[in-house]
Design a protein around this motif. Structure first.
Motif, mmCIF file in Angstrom:
data_model
loop_
_atom_site.group_PDB
_atom_site.id
_atom_site.type_symbol
_atom_site.label_atom_id
_atom_site.label_comp_id
_atom_site.label_asym_id
_atom_site.label_seq_id
_atom_site.Cartn_x
_atom_site.Cartn_y
_atom_site.Cartn_z
ATOM 1 N N PHE A 37 35.870 42.864 -12.991
ATOM 2 C CA PHE A 37 36.900 43.664 -13.652
ATOM 3 C C PHE A 37 38.293 43.114 -13.379
ATOM 4 O O PHE A 37 39.262 43.560 -13.965
ATOM 5 N N VAL A 38 38.386 42.122 -12.465
ATOM 6 C CA VAL A 38 39.669 41.547 -12.081
ATOM 7 C C VAL A 38 39.818 40.109 -12.572
ATOM 8 O O VAL A 38 40.891 39.707 -13.002
ATOM 9 N N MET A 39 38.735 39.333 -12.501
ATOM 10 C CA MET A 39 38.815 37.926 -12.891
ATOM 11 C C MET A 39 37.605 37.545 -13.740
ATOM 12 O O MET A 39 36.532 38.128 -13.582
ATOM 13 N N PRO A 40 37.776 36.593 -14.622
ATOM 14 C CA PRO A 40 36.656 36.163 -15.471
ATOM 15 C C PRO A 40 35.491 35.628 -14.628
ATOM 16 O O PRO A 40 35.699 34.892 -13.671
ATOM 17 N N PHE A 41 34.306 36.016 -15.001
ATOM 18 C CA PHE A 41 33.064 35.621 -14.342
ATOM 19 C C PHE A 41 32.972 36.067 -12.887
ATOM 20 O O PHE A 41 32.070 35.652 -12.165
ATOM 21 N N GLY A 42 33.884 36.912 -12.451
ATOM 22 C CA GLY A 42 33.852 37.434 -11.081
ATOM 23 C C GLY A 42 32.617 38.266 -10.816
ATOM 24 O O GLY A 42 32.134 38.318 -9.683
ATOM 25 N N SER A 43 32.087 38.896 -11.850
ATOM 26 C CA SER A 43 30.903 39.724 -11.669
ATOM 27 C C SER A 43 29.664 38.884 -11.355
ATOM 28 O O SER A 43 28.706 39.394 -10.785
ATOM 29 N N ILE A 44 29.690 37.628 -11.698
ATOM 30 C CA ILE A 44 28.574 36.727 -11.370
ATOM 31 C C ILE A 44 28.902 35.930 -10.108
ATOM 32 O O ILE A 44 28.059 35.758 -9.232
ATOM 33 N N ILE A 45 30.139 35.471 -9.996
ATOM 34 C CA ILE A 45 30.543 34.644 -8.861
ATOM 35 C C ILE A 45 30.481 35.432 -7.548
ATOM 36 O O ILE A 45 30.002 34.911 -6.535
ATOM 37 N N GLY A 46 30.918 36.681 -7.559
ATOM 38 C CA GLY A 46 30.915 37.506 -6.344
ATOM 39 C C GLY A 46 29.528 37.648 -5.735
ATOM 40 O O GLY A 46 29.312 37.268 -4.570
ATOM 41 N N PRO A 47 28.555 38.195 -6.491
ATOM 42 C CA PRO A 47 27.206 38.320 -5.927
ATOM 43 C C PRO A 47 26.578 36.967 -5.584
ATOM 44 O O PRO A 47 25.828 36.860 -4.608
ATOM 45 N N LEU A 48 26.895 35.938 -6.362
ATOM 46 C CA LEU A 48 26.345 34.609 -6.097
ATOM 47 C C LEU A 48 26.797 34.095 -4.735
ATOM 48 O O LEU A 48 25.985 33.573 -3.959
ATOM 49 N N ILE A 49 28.066 34.256 -4.426
ATOM 50 C CA ILE A 49 28.597 33.787 -3.141
ATOM 51 C C ILE A 49 27.943 34.534 -1.988
ATOM 52 O O ILE A 49 27.482 33.922 -1.017
ATOM 53 N N VAL A 50 27.889 35.865 -2.081
ATOM 54 C CA VAL A 50 27.280 36.663 -1.007
ATOM 55 C C VAL A 50 25.813 36.283 -0.841
ATOM 56 O O VAL A 50 25.326 36.099 0.274
ATOM 57 N N TRP A 51 25.110 36.147 -1.951
ATOM 58 C CA TRP A 51 23.688 35.814 -1.907
ATOM 59 C C TRP A 51 23.464 34.435 -1.276
ATOM 60 O O TRP A 51 22.596 34.259 -0.425
ATOM 61 N N LEU A 52 24.259 33.443 -1.677
ATOM 62 C CA LEU A 52 24.093 32.095 -1.138
ATOM 63 C C LEU A 52 24.405 32.027 0.356
ATOM 64 O O LEU A 52 23.771 31.260 1.098
ATOM 65 N N ILE A 53 25.347 32.836 0.812
ATOM 66 C CA ILE A 53 25.720 32.821 2.227
ATOM 67 C C ILE A 53 24.629 33.426 3.102
ATOM 68 O O ILE A 53 24.316 32.895 4.172
ATOM 69 N N LYS A 54 24.012 34.517 2.667
ATOM 70 C CA LYS A 54 23.126 35.286 3.542
ATOM 71 C C LYS A 54 21.648 35.292 3.153
ATOM 72 O O LYS A 54 20.836 35.879 3.864
ATOM 73 N N ARG A 55 21.258 34.651 2.072
ATOM 74 C CA ARG A 55 19.876 34.774 1.600
ATOM 75 C C ARG A 55 18.852 34.194 2.563
ATOM 76 O O ARG A 55 17.729 34.686 2.659
ATOM 77 N N ASP A 56 19.194 33.146 3.294
ATOM 78 C CA ASP A 56 18.229 32.514 4.196
ATOM 79 C C ASP A 56 18.016 33.292 5.486
ATOM 80 O O ASP A 56 16.932 33.271 6.054
ATOM 81 N N GLU A 57 19.048 33.969 5.957
ATOM 82 C CA GLU A 57 18.920 34.669 7.228
ATOM 83 C C GLU A 57 18.571 36.149 7.084
ATOM 84 O O GLU A 57 18.139 36.762 8.060
ATOM 85 N N MET A 58 18.738 36.717 5.895
ATOM 86 C CA MET A 58 18.444 38.138 5.688
ATOM 87 C C MET A 58 17.625 38.325 4.413
ATOM 88 O O MET A 58 18.175 38.287 3.309
ATOM 89 N N PRO A 59 16.318 38.551 4.540
ATOM 90 C CA PRO A 59 15.464 38.725 3.356
ATOM 91 C C PRO A 59 15.886 39.894 2.460
ATOM 92 O O PRO A 59 15.732 39.837 1.251
#
Length: 121
Positions: free
Chosen positions: A29-51
């Motif tokens: 709602f603030v920046m273009p493609f932020g709705s995809i980039i935001g979850p992608l960043i969080v997911w990429l950071i923590k997906r291996d250590e937290m199922p």
């Protein structure tokens, strides 16, 4: 898995990161493609250590990609005026679903987004 079923006992840190997977989509709602980039960043950071974060991140990404497709369709339909009606409905639906998913993630429960394409498995 059934909706609202607890995946496994999760600690406070895992619940917070799972919730952030969903809430980070509000960046759209603030920046273009932020709705995809935001979850992608969080997911990429923590997906291996937290199922749990891996599962919530995939669901959040799938839903946000689905909503991006819906926004494009609404934009194209603006040329025949129906898009003007559909766009705010899609935006409100997206916002409400993100909030609901965030609450469920913070409770340590699974949330299945309605109408979401299962693109990332």
């Amino acid at each position: 898995m059934e909706e609202n079923q607890q995946v496994e006992p999760v600690n406070k840190d895992e619940r917070m990161w799972a919730m952030l997977c969903h809430l980070s989509a509000l960046a759209g709602f603030v920046m273009p493609f932020g709705s995809i980039i935001g979850p992608l960043i969080v997911w990429l950071i923590k997906r291996d250590e937290m199922p749990v974060v891996d599962m919530h991140g995939k669901k959040a990404l799938n839903f946000q990609i689905t909503m991006a497709i819906a926004y494009v369709v609404c934009f194209l339909l603006m040329f025949v005026a129906i898009g003007l009606i559909l766009l705010p409905i899609v935006a409100i639906f997206s916002f409400v679903m993100v909030v609901l998913a965030s609450i469920k993630a913070n409770e340590g429960k699974e949330f299945n987004y309605p109408l979401s394409l299962n693109l990332i498995k």
